[in-house]
Design a protein around this motif. Structure first.
Motif, PDB file in Angstrom:
ATOM      1  N   TYR A 157       0.394   2.429  -9.208  1.00  0.00           N
ATOM      2  CA  TYR A 157      -0.257   1.116  -9.211  1.00  0.00           C
ATOM      3  C   TYR A 157       0.712   0.046  -8.704  1.00  0.00           C
ATOM      4  O   TYR A 157       0.398  -0.749  -7.825  1.00  0.00           O
ATOM      5  CB  TYR A 157      -0.690   0.823 -10.646  1.00  0.00           C
ATOM      6  CG  TYR A 157      -1.519  -0.417 -10.887  1.00  0.00           C
ATOM      7  CD1 TYR A 157      -2.734  -0.609 -10.239  1.00  0.00           C
ATOM      8  CD2 TYR A 157      -1.109  -1.380 -11.818  1.00  0.00           C
ATOM      9  CE1 TYR A 157      -3.508  -1.732 -10.503  1.00  0.00           C
ATOM     10  CE2 TYR A 157      -1.884  -2.497 -12.092  1.00  0.00           C
ATOM     11  CZ  TYR A 157      -3.083  -2.665 -11.421  1.00  0.00           C
ATOM     12  OH  TYR A 157      -3.846  -3.779 -11.681  1.00  0.00           O
ATOM     13  N   PHE A 210     -13.922   9.350  -6.466  1.00  0.00           N
ATOM     14  CA  PHE A 210     -13.085   8.523  -7.358  1.00  0.00           C
ATOM     15  C   PHE A 210     -13.628   7.098  -7.433  1.00  0.00           C
ATOM     16  O   PHE A 210     -13.604   6.467  -8.481  1.00  0.00           O
ATOM     17  CB  PHE A 210     -11.630   8.484  -6.866  1.00  0.00           C
ATOM     18  CG  PHE A 210     -10.846   9.738  -7.124  1.00  0.00           C
ATOM     19  CD1 PHE A 210     -10.730  10.245  -8.407  1.00  0.00           C
ATOM     20  CD2 PHE A 210     -10.207  10.406  -6.085  1.00  0.00           C
ATOM     21  CE1 PHE A 210      -9.992  11.401  -8.661  1.00  0.00           C
ATOM     22  CE2 PHE A 210      -9.467  11.570  -6.327  1.00  0.00           C
ATOM     23  CZ  PHE A 210      -9.364  12.059  -7.609  1.00  0.00           C
ATOM     24  N   GLY A 211     -14.093   6.597  -6.306  1.00  0.00           N
ATOM     25  CA  GLY A 211     -14.588   5.212  -6.264  1.00  0.00           C
ATOM     26  C   GLY A 211     -15.850   5.021  -7.074  1.00  0.00           C
ATOM     27  O   GLY A 211     -16.015   4.011  -7.761  1.00  0.00           O
ATOM     28  N   GLU A 212     -16.749   6.010  -7.029  1.00  0.00           N
ATOM     29  CA  GLU A 212     -18.038   5.850  -7.713  1.00  0.00           C
ATOM     30  C   GLU A 212     -17.961   6.249  -9.183  1.00  0.00           C
ATOM     31  O   GLU A 212     -18.610   5.635 -10.016  1.00  0.00           O
ATOM     32  CB  GLU A 212     -19.114   6.696  -7.017  1.00  0.00           C
ATOM     33  CG  GLU A 212     -19.431   6.257  -5.587  1.00  0.00           C
ATOM     34  CD  GLU A 212     -20.066   4.872  -5.526  1.00  0.00           C
ATOM     35  OE1 GLU A 212     -20.885   4.569  -6.410  1.00  0.00           O
ATOM     36  OE2 GLU A 212     -19.726   4.084  -4.613  1.00  0.00           O
ATOM     37  N   LEU A 213     -17.193   7.288  -9.495  1.00  0.00           N
ATOM     38  CA  LEU A 213     -17.190   7.825 -10.860  1.00  0.00           C
ATOM     39  C   LEU A 213     -15.940   7.469 -11.649  1.00  0.00           C
ATOM     40  O   LEU A 213     -15.950   7.521 -12.877  1.00  0.00           O
ATOM     41  CB  LEU A 213     -17.308   9.355 -10.828  1.00  0.00           C
ATOM     42  CG  LEU A 213     -18.576   9.915 -10.181  1.00  0.00           C
ATOM     43  CD1 LEU A 213     -18.532  11.432 -10.205  1.00  0.00           C
ATOM     44  CD2 LEU A 213     -19.824   9.417 -10.919  1.00  0.00           C
ATOM     45  N   GLY A 214     -14.876   7.150 -10.959  1.00  0.00           N
ATOM     46  CA  GLY A 214     -13.623   6.903 -11.660  1.00  0.00           C
ATOM     47  C   GLY A 214     -12.837   8.184 -11.817  1.00  0.00           C
ATOM     48  O   GLY A 214     -13.396   9.290 -11.751  1.00  0.00           O
ATOM     49  N   ALA A 256      -4.063   1.612 -12.883  1.00  0.00           N
ATOM     50  CA  ALA A 256      -3.429   0.902 -13.999  1.00  0.00           C
ATOM     51  C   ALA A 256      -3.352   1.829 -15.215  1.00  0.00           C
ATOM     52  O   ALA A 256      -2.406   1.746 -15.998  1.00  0.00           O
ATOM     53  CB  ALA A 256      -4.204  -0.370 -14.342  1.00  0.00           C
ATOM     54  N   LEU A 257      -4.337   2.694 -15.374  1.00  0.00           N
ATOM     55  CA  LEU A 257      -4.316   3.652 -16.481  1.00  0.00           C
ATOM     56  C   LEU A 257      -3.778   5.013 -16.065  1.00  0.00           C
ATOM     57  O   LEU A 257      -3.076   5.669 -16.816  1.00  0.00           O
ATOM     58  CB  LEU A 257      -5.725   3.855 -17.036  1.00  0.00           C
ATOM     59  CG  LEU A 257      -6.180   2.874 -18.102  1.00  0.00           C
ATOM     60  CD1 LEU A 257      -7.652   3.062 -18.383  1.00  0.00           C
ATOM     61  CD2 LEU A 257      -5.378   3.055 -19.391  1.00  0.00           C
ATOM     62  N   TYR A 291     -16.592  -7.229  -2.073  1.00  0.00           N
ATOM     63  CA  TYR A 291     -16.824  -6.205  -3.092  1.00  0.00           C
ATOM     64  C   TYR A 291     -18.062  -6.527  -3.934  1.00  0.00           C
ATOM     65  O   TYR A 291     -18.892  -5.663  -4.173  1.00  0.00           O
ATOM     66  CB  TYR A 291     -15.573  -6.095  -3.974  1.00  0.00           C
ATOM     67  CG  TYR A 291     -15.610  -5.011  -5.024  1.00  0.00           C
ATOM     68  CD1 TYR A 291     -15.939  -3.701  -4.708  1.00  0.00           C
ATOM     69  CD2 TYR A 291     -15.296  -5.304  -6.346  1.00  0.00           C
ATOM     70  CE1 TYR A 291     -15.960  -2.716  -5.671  1.00  0.00           C
ATOM     71  CE2 TYR A 291     -15.303  -4.320  -7.326  1.00  0.00           C
ATOM     72  CZ  TYR A 291     -15.644  -3.031  -6.993  1.00  0.00           C
ATOM     73  OH  TYR A 291     -15.664  -2.057  -7.955  1.00  0.00           O
ATOM     74  N   TYR A 310     -11.410   9.759 -14.342  1.00  0.00           N
ATOM     75  CA  TYR A 310     -11.614  10.713 -15.431  1.00  0.00           C
ATOM     76  C   TYR A 310     -12.901  11.511 -15.286  1.00  0.00           C
ATOM     77  O   TYR A 310     -12.951  12.680 -15.656  1.00  0.00           O
ATOM     78  CB  TYR A 310     -11.513  10.006 -16.787  1.00  0.00           C
ATOM     79  CG  TYR A 310     -10.116   9.476 -16.999  1.00  0.00           C
ATOM     80  CD1 TYR A 310      -9.076  10.348 -17.322  1.00  0.00           C
ATOM     81  CD2 TYR A 310      -9.809   8.130 -16.804  1.00  0.00           C
ATOM     82  CE1 TYR A 310      -7.769   9.899 -17.467  1.00  0.00           C
ATOM     83  CE2 TYR A 310      -8.506   7.668 -16.943  1.00  0.00           C
ATOM     84  CZ  TYR A 310      -7.494   8.551 -17.281  1.00  0.00           C
ATOM     85  OH  TYR A 310      -6.208   8.106 -17.409  1.00  0.00           O
ATOM     86  N   ASP A 311     -13.934  10.898 -14.711  1.00  0.00           N
ATOM     87  CA  ASP A 311     -15.185  11.639 -14.503  1.00  0.00           C
ATOM     88  C   ASP A 311     -15.188  12.415 -13.189  1.00  0.00           C
ATOM     89  O   ASP A 311     -16.034  13.285 -12.987  1.00  0.00           O
ATOM     90  CB  ASP A 311     -16.387  10.677 -14.534  1.00  0.00           C
ATOM     91  CG  ASP A 311     -16.817  10.373 -15.963  1.00  0.00           C
ATOM     92  OD1 ASP A 311     -16.197  10.939 -16.884  1.00  0.00           O
ATOM     93  OD2 ASP A 311     -17.754   9.587 -16.146  1.00  0.00           O
ATOM     94  N   GLN A 322      -7.655  -0.085  -9.118  1.00  0.00           N
ATOM     95  CA  GLN A 322      -7.600  -0.588 -10.497  1.00  0.00           C
ATOM     96  C   GLN A 322      -7.491   0.552 -11.508  1.00  0.00           C
ATOM     97  O   GLN A 322      -6.866   0.396 -12.551  1.00  0.00           O
ATOM     98  CB  GLN A 322      -8.792  -1.489 -10.805  1.00  0.00           C
ATOM     99  CG  GLN A 322      -8.878  -2.751  -9.942  1.00  0.00           C
ATOM    100  CD  GLN A 322      -7.556  -3.501  -9.813  1.00  0.00           C
ATOM    101  OE1 GLN A 322      -6.696  -3.426 -10.668  1.00  0.00           O
ATOM    102  NE2 GLN A 322      -7.376  -4.201  -8.695  1.00  0.00           N
ATOM    103  N   GLN A 323      -8.100   1.694 -11.200  1.00  0.00           N
ATOM    104  CA  GLN A 323      -7.980   2.839 -12.107  1.00  0.00           C
ATOM    105  C   GLN A 323      -6.523   3.258 -12.301  1.00  0.00           C
ATOM    106  O   GLN A 323      -6.143   3.775 -13.344  1.00  0.00           O
ATOM    107  CB  GLN A 323      -8.735   4.042 -11.535  1.00  0.00           C
ATOM    108  CG  GLN A 323     -10.235   3.891 -11.511  1.00  0.00           C
ATOM    109  CD  GLN A 323     -10.866   4.880 -10.555  1.00  0.00           C
ATOM    110  OE1 GLN A 323     -10.449   6.018 -10.497  1.00  0.00           O
ATOM    111  NE2 GLN A 323     -11.864   4.455  -9.810  1.00  0.00           N
ATOM    112  N   SER A 372     -12.036  -0.339  -7.026  1.00  0.00           N
ATOM    113  CA  SER A 372     -12.040   0.425  -8.280  1.00  0.00           C
ATOM    114  C   SER A 372     -10.990   1.544  -8.243  1.00  0.00           C
ATOM    115  O   SER A 372     -10.378   1.857  -9.259  1.00  0.00           O
ATOM    116  CB  SER A 372     -13.440   0.950  -8.613  1.00  0.00           C
ATOM    117  OG  SER A 372     -13.792   2.044  -7.802  1.00  0.00           O
ATOM    118  N   GLN A 378       0.827   4.140 -13.673  1.00  0.00           N
ATOM    119  CA  GLN A 378       1.348   2.782 -13.520  1.00  0.00           C
ATOM    120  C   GLN A 378       2.312   2.680 -12.340  1.00  0.00           C
ATOM    121  O   GLN A 378       2.349   1.675 -11.652  1.00  0.00           O
ATOM    122  CB  GLN A 378       2.101   2.351 -14.782  1.00  0.00           C
ATOM    123  CG  GLN A 378       1.245   1.687 -15.831  1.00  0.00           C
ATOM    124  CD  GLN A 378       0.932   0.231 -15.501  1.00  0.00           C
ATOM    125  OE1 GLN A 378       1.634  -0.413 -14.729  1.00  0.00           O
ATOM    126  NE2 GLN A 378      -0.139  -0.285 -16.070  1.00  0.00           N
TER     127      GLN A 378
END
Lengths: 201, 201
Positions: free
Chosen positions: A126, A30-34, A119-120, A175, A36-37, A116-117, A113, A123
């Motif tokens: 978050y 999750f940290g490297e790709l986010g 947020a989308l 960071y 959705y990926d 912060q993800q 990261s 919520q």
């Protein structure tokens, strides 16, 4: 969202280790790709477990993302709590808390990261993350005000201010630069805060 | 990354309007869906322009994302700059800057998620956004220190601290609650900061 909205079931020691291995892999992916990926396939590959094993512990990508954030939040808060236990003054309490936060994110740089993800992605999650962290600050601030060490001021606003300063200084040095926060940087922030909120500056 | 790394070509008034319409649509789409789920198709549909038109102004999804962040950053900074021009004291300067930021994000609530996505999409752009905002604070702080209104302290650390407080208070009230920041919240933060950094508290 309550802390135990997803109660961790009782697991054997081996089961707990496997669960932790999957969560560590999720932190990386999750940290490297986010969000959705990221995928369950990638997480299981990184953890070197089968997909069948994954589903013994988590129901979905969203479920493990939620649990990862809750787990990181719990770890961070208990690390800070432990670090400030030895403080003999309110100033030391604040400094030890910041130092514990900086040390912790050094080993969890993807935390920025991952949070912060949300947020989308979610919520509510978050907000929960920040509200939980702020609650710890509020408790400390109330104590310090009751003792007469800090001025009487709105707890929540101060909590968000202190939390934000830690977050941005950590972002700037740990960071972005992968460095320790320089002592003079922490002391500059400490000086502003202590003069700003101490009852007798 | 320099401010003019992507120089805006000369456009007619109509061309500028079309470009703005596409950027506004991008702000909506990136803000609501996130970078990875956003697409040029969705942006053009929202802007009610053809894909051919899109490519007259931007080369790719990444190109419009970059330009959107640069554009939002420029707008925000010039809004703050204008707001603080009338300040007669350093304290007023700080307060007017925060108020301008809160007003601006009220009309650009998606800003939070758009910027945070950059942590994954483009770290350099993410740093550029904060570095640019911090630079404005550094200029104001240097003036205030030269005038003897503020204590001599590390400019950059203070800049990041002030920026973080604005960001978190805005997140807490404007982004999460869709409310104005309560006056007492801003005044609590102002009180901590002014006592913390004023030369004569």
């Amino acid at each position: 969202m309550s802390e135990n909205s997803q109660t961790t079931p009782v697991l054997t020691k081996k089961g707990q280790e496997t669960r932790k291995k999957i969560l560590d892999a999720a932190e990386h992916v999750f940290g490297e790709l986010g969000y959705y990926d990221a995928s369950i396939v990638l997480i299981t590959q990184h953890a070197q477990v089968s997909q069948g094993t994954f589903y013994n512990y988590f129901e979905s990508k969203k479920a493990i993302y939620d649990e990862l954030i809750r787990q990181l939040s719990r770890e961070l808060r208990s690390t800070i709590k432990e670090a400030i236990m030895g403080a003999t003054t309110q100033e030391e309490n604040l400094r030890l808390g910041f130092l514990a936060f900086f040390r912790w994110i050094k080993h969890h740089r993807n935390m920025y990261s991952i949070i912060q993800q949300a947020a989308l992605v979610d919520q509510e999650l978050y907000r929960w993350y920040y509200a939980k962290l702020a609650a710890g600050y509020v408790r400390s601030l109330k104590n310090a005000m009751n003792e007469g060490a800090f001025r009487e001021m709105d707890h929540e606003t101060l909590a968000y201010s202190l939390m934000s300063i830690g977050q941005f200084i950590g972002m700037r040095w740990v960071y972005w630069e992968n460095e320790d926060v320089p002592e003079e940087v922490l002391e500059t922030a400490m000086s502003m805060i202590m003069k700003g909120i101490a009852a007798k500056p």
